[in-house]
Design a protein around this motif. Structure first.
Motif, PDB file in Angstrom:
ATOM      1  N   ASN A 341       0.805  -1.219   0.000  1.00  0.00           N
ATOM      2  CA  ASN A 341       0.000   0.000   0.000  1.00  0.00           C
ATOM      3  C   ASN A 341       0.837   1.269   0.000  1.00  0.00           C
ATOM      4  N   SER A 342       2.057   1.192   0.515  1.00  0.00           N
ATOM      5  CA  SER A 342       2.908   2.389   0.576  1.00  0.00           C
ATOM      6  C   SER A 342       3.967   2.414  -0.531  1.00  0.00           C
ATOM      7  N   ARG A 343       3.985   1.404  -1.381  1.00  0.00           N
ATOM      8  CA  ARG A 343       4.967   1.301  -2.464  1.00  0.00           C
ATOM      9  C   ARG A 343       4.644   2.291  -3.575  1.00  0.00           C
ATOM     10  N   MET A 344       5.666   2.908  -4.169  1.00  0.00           N
ATOM     11  CA  MET A 344       5.493   3.865  -5.243  1.00  0.00           C
ATOM     12  C   MET A 344       5.867   3.226  -6.579  1.00  0.00           C
ATOM     13  N   GLN A 345       5.312   3.793  -7.649  1.00  0.00           N
ATOM     14  CA  GLN A 345       5.526   3.267  -8.995  1.00  0.00           C
ATOM     15  C   GLN A 345       6.393   4.221  -9.811  1.00  0.00           C
ATOM     16  N   PHE A 346       7.159   3.666 -10.750  1.00  0.00           N
ATOM     17  CA  PHE A 346       8.043   4.465 -11.610  1.00  0.00           C
ATOM     18  C   PHE A 346       7.281   4.893 -12.855  1.00  0.00           C
ATOM     19  N   ASP A 347       7.447   6.154 -13.262  1.00  0.00           N
ATOM     20  CA  ASP A 347       6.756   6.631 -14.466  1.00  0.00           C
ATOM     21  C   ASP A 347       7.754   7.040 -15.547  1.00  0.00           C
ATOM     22  N   SER A 348       7.228   7.414 -16.697  1.00  0.00           N
ATOM     23  CA  SER A 348       8.070   7.715 -17.866  1.00  0.00           C
ATOM     24  C   SER A 348       8.882   8.991 -17.691  1.00  0.00           C
ATOM     25  N   ARG A 349       8.536   9.829 -16.732  1.00  0.00           N
ATOM     26  CA  ARG A 349       9.280  11.077 -16.503  1.00  0.00           C
ATOM     27  C   ARG A 349      10.501  10.857 -15.621  1.00  0.00           C
ATOM     28  N   GLY A 350      10.705   9.614 -15.192  1.00  0.00           N
ATOM     29  CA  GLY A 350      11.845   9.328 -14.333  1.00  0.00           C
ATOM     30  C   GLY A 350      11.594   9.624 -12.881  1.00  0.00           C
ATOM     31  N   ARG A 351      10.307   9.738 -12.491  1.00  0.00           N
ATOM     32  CA  ARG A 351       9.955   9.990 -11.103  1.00  0.00           C
ATOM     33  C   ARG A 351       9.108   8.832 -10.581  1.00  0.00           C
ATOM     34  N   PHE A 352       9.008   8.744  -9.270  1.00  0.00           N
ATOM     35  CA  PHE A 352       8.158   7.735  -8.646  1.00  0.00           C
ATOM     36  C   PHE A 352       6.896   8.412  -8.124  1.00  0.00           C
ATOM     37  N   TYR A 353       5.771   7.712  -8.218  1.00  0.00           N
ATOM     38  CA  TYR A 353       4.501   8.318  -7.816  1.00  0.00           C
ATOM     39  C   TYR A 353       3.607   7.273  -7.146  1.00  0.00           C
ATOM     40  N   THR A 354       2.604   7.750  -6.441  1.00  0.00           N
ATOM     41  CA  THR A 354       1.531   6.918  -5.908  1.00  0.00           C
ATOM     42  C   THR A 354       0.377   7.822  -5.526  1.00  0.00           C
ATOM     43  N   ASN A 355      -0.790   7.234  -5.284  1.00  0.00           N
ATOM     44  CA  ASN A 355      -1.900   8.011  -4.730  1.00  0.00           C
ATOM     45  C   ASN A 355      -2.514   7.232  -3.582  1.00  0.00           C
ATOM     46  N   LEU A 356      -2.885   7.959  -2.524  1.00  0.00           N
ATOM     47  CA  LEU A 356      -3.441   7.369  -1.316  1.00  0.00           C
ATOM     48  C   LEU A 356      -4.765   8.043  -0.990  1.00  0.00           C
ATOM     49  N   LEU A 357      -5.732   7.255  -0.530  1.00  0.00           N
ATOM     50  CA  LEU A 357      -7.015   7.801  -0.114  1.00  0.00           C
ATOM     51  C   LEU A 357      -6.898   8.225   1.346  1.00  0.00           C
ATOM     52  N   LEU A 358      -6.918   9.542   1.586  1.00  0.00           N
ATOM     53  CA  LEU A 358      -6.672  10.077   2.920  1.00  0.00           C
ATOM     54  C   LEU A 358      -7.759  11.070   3.326  1.00  0.00           C
ATOM     55  N   LYS A 359      -8.076  11.087   4.607  1.00  0.00           N
ATOM     56  CA  LYS A 359      -9.067  12.008   5.148  1.00  0.00           C
ATOM     57  C   LYS A 359      -8.458  13.392   5.295  1.00  0.00           C
ATOM     58  N   GLN A 360      -9.297  14.413   5.215  1.00  0.00           N
ATOM     59  CA  GLN A 360      -8.808  15.792   5.341  1.00  0.00           C
ATOM     60  C   GLN A 360      -8.028  15.991   6.638  1.00  0.00           C
ATOM     61  N   GLY A 361      -6.943  16.774   6.532  1.00  0.00           N
ATOM     62  CA  GLY A 361      -6.178  17.062   7.733  1.00  0.00           C
ATOM     63  C   GLY A 361      -4.792  17.551   7.417  1.00  0.00           C
ATOM     64  N   VAL A 362      -3.916  17.465   8.396  1.00  0.00           N
ATOM     65  CA  VAL A 362      -2.514  17.847   8.277  1.00  0.00           C
ATOM     66  C   VAL A 362      -1.685  16.580   8.446  1.00  0.00           C
ATOM     67  N   TYR A 363      -0.811  16.309   7.489  1.00  0.00           N
ATOM     68  CA  TYR A 363      -0.082  15.043   7.466  1.00  0.00           C
ATOM     69  C   TYR A 363       1.421  15.274   7.390  1.00  0.00           C
ATOM     70  N   ASP A 364       2.157  14.549   8.228  1.00  0.00           N
ATOM     71  CA  ASP A 364       3.610  14.420   8.093  1.00  0.00           C
ATOM     72  C   ASP A 364       3.909  13.100   7.392  1.00  0.00           C
TER      73      ASP A 364
END
Length: 420
Positions: A341-364
């Protein structure tokens, strides 16, 4: 055939025993359970869940069930040793109330795209209360069946009988003085009846309440009267790391710091600005919450039920290839779990990305690099490592009473490094 069947049964039995004896942790076992908060009442949210035995202090558990409706959730607590293994006690030995109870306090979400049911629990209460001090694991499960586990949380019940004091200095290791933070501390056990302090007392030190950073001190450096002194040059030396990254979704109506775009249609989508690799020669001051997160909706009345969920998109530049390894995104919001669930994926721009479903708030949060060759997490490869980093350290003192089969928590202290 019979031999193969016996071997299969023996293997399954061995696995079951190993699983049953695995240490407890802060875990969520169902994907529809989100936004678990567990903190001390009357303190700021996300405060370390330690309470004094037989006091008025309480902790609050809150979580959301995204499957909707109401479910038959039950809960109990179990006494554990300092390593979070079960103490194997009868509930009558550590509970002064019932063995378990049903979780009746729930509320449906209001005015949100994502529908959910919010559950809340306060401990201790008239139905569940501890009798002795120590580590307790809070278990929430469905249909009064412990095999249908929903989540677990670590609770610390303190019976303060020792004095704990300490200091934070630079590492004694010359090569690590610019990166590491060294803890030296003493425990005064004069209030305890201890036969062998070298054997019966041990101290756990954690950085920012993160279990994976824990260092157990089983034997002091030396004993001075009734003081146990822990200052050996080779112990309690922690990597300072870096301040946590953060983002703010308290409002989904305007972009805040680190947010590039917000889309609101049939769901909420938040695109964060790209994150750089922060493993740089020098430290940069950044104020953070030491890894914590807070559920807040500044446009609503009750964040527990009117804060919405959003698909939050992260991306980070690593100067590394997919063949070398993979970054993971962690924080208190996901119990620092390095998993699928916390693993990121590599994209064609040479960066890693992911998306997480998170509730509104302040996150570290922070990025952890896992090398493909070693499979070991590297917490500084993308974040850097600096002595100046502001961190919290929790010191927990455990004792095994004479003739007892369990460990009690008899001392707690919170140390903070000084901001530069």
């Amino acid at each position: 055939m019979k031999k193969a069947l016996c071997l299969l049964i023996l293997s399954a039995l061995t696995f079951s025993i190993a699983f049953a004896q695995a240490p407890y942790g802060n875990d969520v076992f169902r994907p529809e359970i989100k936004s678990v908060e567990f903190y001390k009442v009357d303190k700021q949210a996300a405060a370390f869940p330690v309470i004094n035995l037989n006091s008025e202090e309480k902790v609050v558990l809150g979580f959301d069930d995204l499957s909707g409706g109401s479910r038959n959730f039950y809960y109990t607590i179990e006494h554990c040793d300092a390593n979070w293994n079960s103490s194997h006690l009868s509930p009558a030995e550590y509970l002064q109330t019932f063995m378990d109870d049903r979780l009746f306090n729930y509320t449906y979400s209001s005015g949100t795209f994502q529908k959910y049911t919010h559950y809340e629990l306060t401990l201790p209460n008239q139905n569940i209360a501890p009798k002795i001090s120590g580590n307790y694991i809070l278990k929430v499960y469905e249909d009064s069946d412990l095999n249908k586990m929903i989540l677990t949380r670590k609770l610390y019940v303190l019976n303060s009988r020792v004095g704990v004091g300490g200091t934070i200095a630079s590492s004694n290791n010359v090569s690590a003085r610019r990166t590491n933070q060294k803890l030296n501390f003493t425990v005064d056990y004069g209030g305890l009846n201890v036969q062998n302090p070298n054997r019966d007392i041990r101290v756990l030190v954690m950085q920012n309440a993160r279990p994976e950073t824990g260092k157990m001190n089983n034997v002091p450096t030396y004993i001075r009267g009734t003081q146990l002194v822990y200052n050996d040059v080779n112990i309690n030396d922690f990597a300072g790391g870096n301040e946590f990254r953060h983002f703010d979704t308290r409002s989904l109506k305007v972009n805040s710091e680190r947010i590039g775009r917000i889309y609101r249609d049939t769901a909420n989508t938040v695109m964060l600005l790209g994150d750089p690799n922060r493993n740089l020669p020098n430290y940069t001051l950044l104020y953070d919450n030491d890894g914590k997160y807070y559920v807040i909706n500044q446009d609503g009345r009750d964040s527990r039920t009117d804060a919405d969920y959003a698909h939050v998109y992260f991306n980070v530049g690593t100067n590394k290839s997919e063949a070398e390894g993979t970054p993971y995104i962690i924080g208190q919001f996901n119990d620092y779990n390095i998993d699928a669930n916390s693993r990121m994926q590599f994209d064609s721009r040479g960066r890693f990305y992911t998306n997480l479903l998170l509730k509104q708030g302040v996150y570290d949060f922070m990025y952890v690099w896992v090398n493909n060759a070693t499979k070991q997490p590297d917490y500084t490869a993308l974040e850097g490592n600096y002595f100046e980093t502001e961190n919290e350290y929790q010191l927990l003192v455990y004792v095994r009473p004479a003739g007892a089969r369990w460990e009690e928590l008899v001392g707690y202290s919170l140390l903070r490094t000084v901001r530069p």
